[in-house]
Design a protein around this motif. Structure first.
Motif, PDB file in Angstrom:
ATOM      1  N   ARG A  16       0.638  -0.983  -0.230  1.00  0.00           N
ATOM      2  CA  ARG A  16       0.185  -0.183   0.072  1.00  0.00           C
ATOM      3  C   ARG A  16       0.698   1.343  -0.217  1.00  0.00           C
ATOM      4  N   ARG A  19       2.054   1.629  -3.152  1.00  0.00           N
ATOM      5  CA  ARG A  19       1.164   2.728  -4.465  1.00  0.00           C
ATOM      6  C   ARG A  19       0.804   3.546  -4.323  1.00  0.00           C
ATOM      7  N   TYR A  22       3.992   5.349  -5.449  1.00  0.00           N
ATOM      8  CA  TYR A  22       4.014   5.542  -7.099  1.00  0.00           C
ATOM      9  C   TYR A  22       3.039   6.430  -7.964  1.00  0.00           C
ATOM     10  N   TRP A  23       1.955   6.749  -6.934  1.00  0.00           N
ATOM     11  CA  TRP A  23       0.479   7.400  -7.402  1.00  0.00           C
ATOM     12  C   TRP A  23       1.143   8.873  -7.144  1.00  0.00           C
ATOM     13  N   ARG A  56      -8.280   6.509  -7.150  1.00  0.00           N
ATOM     14  CA  ARG A  56      -8.060   5.135  -6.923  1.00  0.00           C
ATOM     15  C   ARG A  56      -6.697   5.444  -5.252  1.00  0.00           C
ATOM     16  N   ASP A  61      -8.728   1.903  -3.748  1.00  0.00           N
ATOM     17  CA  ASP A  61      -7.296   0.468  -3.214  1.00  0.00           C
ATOM     18  C   ASP A  61      -7.660   0.980  -1.724  1.00  0.00           C
TER      19      ASP A  61
END
Length: 85
Positions: A16, A19, A22-23, A56, A61
């Protein structure tokens, strides 16, 4: 020197965090051209990309959000292991 105790992080929490990283990089990358070029198309692209990244992270998520299609079905019931795709 001070040594701090660190807790072990689960694989799920580590994934998590990656992620989210990365976002964050994605949002920064699509907003950099906006600094150099004042164009309505570039600004629109940056705005749409930022909104999608927030969607997202906040809705898709998020395990606690019943609107998440990743963890809940269309009725808002949690997906079980055999039903999960």
């Amino acid at each position: 020197m001070i040594f701090m105790k660190t807790k072990k992080v689960s694989r799920e929490e580590e994934a998590r965090r990656k992620r989210v990283l990365y976002w964050t990089i994605f949002v920064i990358a699509i907003n950099i051209p906006q600094l150099f070029f004042k164009n309505i198309f570039i600004e629109g692209f940056a705005m749409i990309g930022t909104i999608y990244a927030l969607y997202r992270l906040v809705v898709f998520d998020n395990k606690k959000n019943r609107l998440s299609r990743k963890y809940y079905d269309w009725k808002g019931r949690p997906l079980d292991a055999k039903n999960k795709n």
